[in-house]
Design a protein around this motif. Structure first.
Motif, mmCIF file in Angstrom:
data_model
loop_
_atom_site.group_PDB
_atom_site.id
_atom_site.type_symbol
_atom_site.label_atom_id
_atom_site.label_comp_id
_atom_site.label_asym_id
_atom_site.label_seq_id
_atom_site.Cartn_x
_atom_site.Cartn_y
_atom_site.Cartn_z
ATOM 1 N N VAL A 11 0.837 -1.204 0.000
ATOM 2 C CA VAL A 11 0.000 0.000 0.000
ATOM 3 C C VAL A 11 0.872 1.255 0.000
ATOM 4 O O VAL A 11 0.538 2.254 -0.647
ATOM 5 N N ALA A 32 9.409 -7.466 -5.297
ATOM 6 C CA ALA A 32 10.035 -8.798 -5.309
ATOM 7 C C ALA A 32 9.021 -9.870 -5.701
ATOM 8 O O ALA A 32 9.389 -10.920 -6.226
ATOM 9 N N THR A 34 4.476 -9.669 -6.344
ATOM 10 C CA THR A 34 3.556 -8.862 -7.152
ATOM 11 C C THR A 34 2.924 -7.805 -6.240
ATOM 12 O O THR A 34 2.915 -7.978 -5.018
ATOM 13 N N THR A 40 0.061 -5.805 3.291
ATOM 14 C CA THR A 40 -1.113 -5.173 2.694
ATOM 15 C C THR A 40 -2.228 -6.180 2.393
ATOM 16 O O THR A 40 -3.407 -5.907 2.596
ATOM 17 N N SER A 43 -4.313 -7.058 5.463
ATOM 18 C CA SER A 43 -4.780 -5.966 6.314
ATOM 19 C C SER A 43 -6.302 -5.828 6.366
ATOM 20 O O SER A 43 -6.991 -6.066 5.382
ATOM 21 N N GLY A 45 -7.754 -2.886 7.057
ATOM 22 C CA GLY A 45 -8.104 -1.570 6.516
ATOM 23 C C GLY A 45 -8.875 -0.659 7.454
ATOM 24 O O GLY A 45 -9.560 0.265 7.016
ATOM 25 N N VAL A 46 -8.750 -0.882 8.754
ATOM 26 C CA VAL A 46 -9.463 -0.012 9.706
ATOM 27 C C VAL A 46 -8.732 1.333 9.805
ATOM 28 O O VAL A 46 -7.501 1.374 9.862
ATOM 29 N N THR A 174 10.930 -8.473 -9.136
ATOM 30 C CA THR A 174 12.185 -7.741 -9.283
ATOM 31 C C THR A 174 12.576 -7.209 -7.904
ATOM 32 O O THR A 174 12.232 -6.088 -7.535
ATOM 33 N N TRP A 206 10.563 -6.192 4.802
ATOM 34 C CA TRP A 206 11.780 -6.618 4.096
ATOM 35 C C TRP A 206 12.758 -5.458 3.881
ATOM 36 O O TRP A 206 13.830 -5.654 3.323
ATOM 37 N N VAL A 210 17.346 -5.149 2.458
ATOM 38 C CA VAL A 210 17.969 -4.510 1.285
ATOM 39 C C VAL A 210 19.165 -3.703 1.812
ATOM 40 O O VAL A 210 19.001 -2.842 2.681
ATOM 41 N N GLN A 226 -2.608 -12.442 11.765
ATOM 42 C CA GLN A 226 -3.531 -13.302 11.027
ATOM 43 C C GLN A 226 -4.947 -12.767 11.189
ATOM 44 O O GLN A 226 -5.283 -12.161 12.213
ATOM 45 N N ALA A 260 -6.980 -9.276 14.936
ATOM 46 C CA ALA A 260 -5.882 -9.927 14.256
ATOM 47 C C ALA A 260 -4.898 -10.380 15.329
ATOM 48 O O ALA A 260 -4.854 -9.806 16.431
ATOM 49 N N ARG A 330 1.134 -1.258 12.549
ATOM 50 C CA ARG A 330 -0.306 -1.591 12.538
ATOM 51 C C ARG A 330 -1.147 -0.577 11.762
ATOM 52 O O ARG A 330 -2.360 -0.714 11.686
HETATM 53 C C1 LIG Z 1 -3.542 -8.876 9.906
HETATM 54 C C2 LIG Z 1 -3.206 -7.438 9.690
HETATM 55 C C3 LIG Z 1 -4.184 -6.461 9.892
HETATM 56 C C4 LIG Z 1 -3.882 -5.115 9.683
HETATM 57 N N1 LIG Z 1 -4.860 -4.191 9.866
HETATM 58 C C5 LIG Z 1 -4.602 -2.879 9.644
HETATM 59 C C6 LIG Z 1 -5.625 -1.920 9.747
HETATM 60 O O1 LIG Z 1 -6.769 -2.274 10.066
HETATM 61 N N2 LIG Z 1 -5.328 -0.615 9.490
HETATM 62 C C7 LIG Z 1 -4.077 -0.205 9.138
HETATM 63 O O2 LIG Z 1 -3.861 1.004 8.930
HETATM 64 N N3 LIG Z 1 -3.071 -1.110 9.021
HETATM 65 C C8 LIG Z 1 -3.310 -2.425 9.272
HETATM 66 N N4 LIG Z 1 -2.311 -3.353 9.149
HETATM 67 C C9 LIG Z 1 -0.957 -2.886 8.879
HETATM 68 C C10 LIG Z 1 -0.760 -2.613 7.401
HETATM 69 O O3 LIG Z 1 -1.217 -3.726 6.663
HETATM 70 C C11 LIG Z 1 0.735 -2.371 7.130
HETATM 71 O O4 LIG Z 1 1.196 -1.316 7.935
HETATM 72 C C12 LIG Z 1 0.934 -2.008 5.658
HETATM 73 O O5 LIG Z 1 0.381 -2.993 4.817
HETATM 74 C C13 LIG Z 1 2.420 -1.866 5.345
HETATM 75 O O6 LIG Z 1 2.493 -1.598 3.978
HETATM 76 P P1 LIG Z 1 3.887 -1.606 3.212
HETATM 77 O O7 LIG Z 1 3.583 -1.255 1.811
HETATM 78 O O8 LIG Z 1 4.880 -0.802 3.973
HETATM 79 O O9 LIG Z 1 4.399 -3.112 3.360
HETATM 80 P P2 LIG Z 1 3.935 -4.437 2.601
HETATM 81 O O10 LIG Z 1 2.487 -4.434 2.343
HETATM 82 O O11 LIG Z 1 4.508 -5.576 3.364
HETATM 83 O O12 LIG Z 1 4.626 -4.294 1.188
HETATM 84 C C14 LIG Z 1 6.000 -4.449 1.004
HETATM 85 C C15 LIG Z 1 6.210 -4.884 -0.429
HETATM 86 O O13 LIG Z 1 7.609 -4.934 -0.673
HETATM 87 C C16 LIG Z 1 7.887 -6.073 -1.463
HETATM 88 N N5 LIG Z 1 9.307 -6.406 -1.286
HETATM 89 C C17 LIG Z 1 9.890 -7.137 -0.314
HETATM 90 N N6 LIG Z 1 11.218 -7.198 -0.498
HETATM 91 C C18 LIG Z 1 11.482 -6.467 -1.605
HETATM 92 C C19 LIG Z 1 12.667 -6.161 -2.311
HETATM 93 N N7 LIG Z 1 13.851 -6.595 -1.893
HETATM 94 N N8 LIG Z 1 12.573 -5.419 -3.425
HETATM 95 C C20 LIG Z 1 11.359 -4.979 -3.889
HETATM 96 N N9 LIG Z 1 10.207 -5.246 -3.248
HETATM 97 C C21 LIG Z 1 10.269 -5.972 -2.120
HETATM 98 C C22 LIG Z 1 6.933 -7.125 -0.945
HETATM 99 O O14 LIG Z 1 6.736 -8.141 -1.896
HETATM 100 C C23 LIG Z 1 5.688 -6.301 -0.687
HETATM 101 O O15 LIG Z 1 4.821 -6.261 -1.813
HETATM 102 C C24 LIG Z 1 -2.570 -4.719 9.303
HETATM 103 C C25 LIG Z 1 -1.602 -5.692 9.065
HETATM 104 C C26 LIG Z 1 -1.917 -7.040 9.250
HETATM 105 C C27 LIG Z 1 -0.859 -8.067 8.967
#
Ligand SMILES: Cc1cc2nc3c(=O)[nH]c(=O)nc-3n(C[C@H](O)[C@H](O)[C@H](O)COP(=O)(O)OP(=O)(O)OC[C@H]3O[C@@H](n4cnc5c(N)ncnc54)[C@H](O)[C@@H]3O)c2cc1C
Length: 367
Positions: A11, A32, A34, A40, A43, A45-46, A174, A206, A210, A226, A260, A330
């Protein structure tokens, strides 16, 4: 116009890529796997800064700021992507199941009202009027009407689509291996080397894997969450219902998300039968009619957590063309609009300084 490589299409990376592409920058979004496959995907989405952030905490302030941007953010995203995004602002209902919780939540209601935030303490009867299927065991509840929820996959995919419509290139499978300061910023991937004026680290949990030339590993660790998707629950709940052990989120497709868990188990994205059991128990304690619901899906994701549970958004010391946008733990969904705005300001203005609570150098490591 600046060329920017965005590392990670969760996201955060997706909305940053869209924001930058909309502003006319040349964007490469790489993942890395899709898009939307990390935390994300799991999640709920609250959007609830007044539950997630303690009174007067930086998280509450950041969340309040980001929530205020949400209506406009979603309207613009729908326009730019020509797709629908599930979005609901009917509020949250936080249930008090014990006398202690009732004291705390009625006090919270008074504090919020004093701070000018619309919030109401509801007695048991008023609670059931508002949402008839919440537990009759509840002594009362805190209703915060400005809270809500968003369909996270629809949001992320719309952001990727809108970024592409504005000229961004998306590269899947990638993964970035390292980032260095050659010729602007160079990102080495398993598929070859990319160079741009600037780069954004948005690889969630992750991000610490890097290597950034000359920097310490980023203090971000994965915390597994979960969540269950419960079928056969159409019309059961009218808004997000929250309790001490978890929350329920009704979806327009008639399912309810129940989340969760919070588990420190490293980079393990598997689901467990123990989580199914405990989340189902939690769901039934908040809304007893869910005892008849079936488990349509179980999802797990790794929340990216830093030492103080706050995100890291700011410029790298070691590679000045690199900007961090990670560790949202979170609240990555809630904080996405604010994060995209801050990253754009950092990209466009070298002297821009993000708010102190999110600066990546606050942990004493070389970033
Ligand atoms: C069960 C659960 C419930 C949640 N509920 C909420 C909620 O209600 N409200 C809220 O605000 N937040 C919530 N969250 C938290 C929220 O989902 C995360 O804070 C958010 O998704 C983080 O987004 P991100 O893009 O930083 O990370 P991610 O979504 O983890 O995305 C990281 C991306 O990087 C890619 N990647 C990894 N390594 C590499 C690399 N070396 N090179 C290129 N790409 C790479 C991965 O494939 C991934 O697509 C929840 C999380 C969980 C697990």
């Amino acid at each position: 116009m600046t060329s920017v490589i965005v590392i990670g299409a969760g996201v955060i990376g997706a909305t940053v890529a869209w924001e930058l592409a909309s502003a006319g920058h040349r964007v490469h979004l790489i993942d890395a796997r899709t898009p939307g496959d990390g935390a994300t995907r799991a999640s709920a989405g609250v959007l609830a800064p007044y539950i997630e952030g303690a009174p007067a905490s930086p998280l509450r302030e950041l969340g309040r700021d980001s929530l205020e941007r949400y209506d406009e953010f979603i309207a613009r995203l729908k326009d730019d992507s020509h797709t629908d995004v599930i979005y609901d602002r009917r509020g949250t209902l936080e249930l008090a199941m014990t006398a202690d919780e009732a004291t705390r939540l009625s006090h919270d209601a008074a504090t919020l009202a004093r701070d000018g935030v619309e919030a109401q303490w509801l007695s048991g009867a008023a609670l059931v009027d508002l949402d008839p299927n919440v537990s009759r065991q509840a002594l009362g509840g805190l209703f915060v009407p400005i809270h809500g929820s968003v369909g996270v996959s629809s949001l992320t995919m719309a952001a990727v689509t809108a970024a592409v419509e504005r000229g961004a290139r998306v590269m899947v499978e990638t993964g970035a291996i390292d980032v260095s300061s050659q010729g602007g910023v160079t990102v080495r991937t398993a598929q070859g080397t990319l160079t741009a004026d600037q780069a954004v680290m948005a690889a969630g949990s992750w991000s610490s894997r890097v290597t950034v030339q000359g920097a310490d590993p980023l203090p971000v660790k994965p915390i597994r969450g979960q969540l269950l998707q419960l079928g056969g629950s159409r019309g059961l709940l009218r808004r997000v219902v929250w309790g001490a052990r978890g929350y329920l989120v009704p979806w327009p497709d008639g399912t309810v998300l129940a989340g969760a868990t919070v588990e420190d188990v490293g980079f393990d994205e598997r689901t467990t039968s123990e989580a199914r059991r405990s989340l189902m128990e939690m769901a039934v304690s908040l809304a007893p009619a869910l005892a008849n619901a079936d488990i349509a899906d179980v999802r797990a994701g790794l929340r990216p957590r830093g030492p103080d549970n706050l995100p890291m958004i700011g410029r790298s010391q070691a590679v000045p063309g690199l900007i961090y946008a990670t560790a949202h733990y979170r609240n990555g969904i809630l904080l996405a609009p604010l994060t995209a705005t801050l990253v754009r300001a950092l990209i466009e203005d070298e002297s821009f300084t993000p708010p102190a609570p999110v600066r990546p150098d606050r942990h004493g490591t070389r970033t």
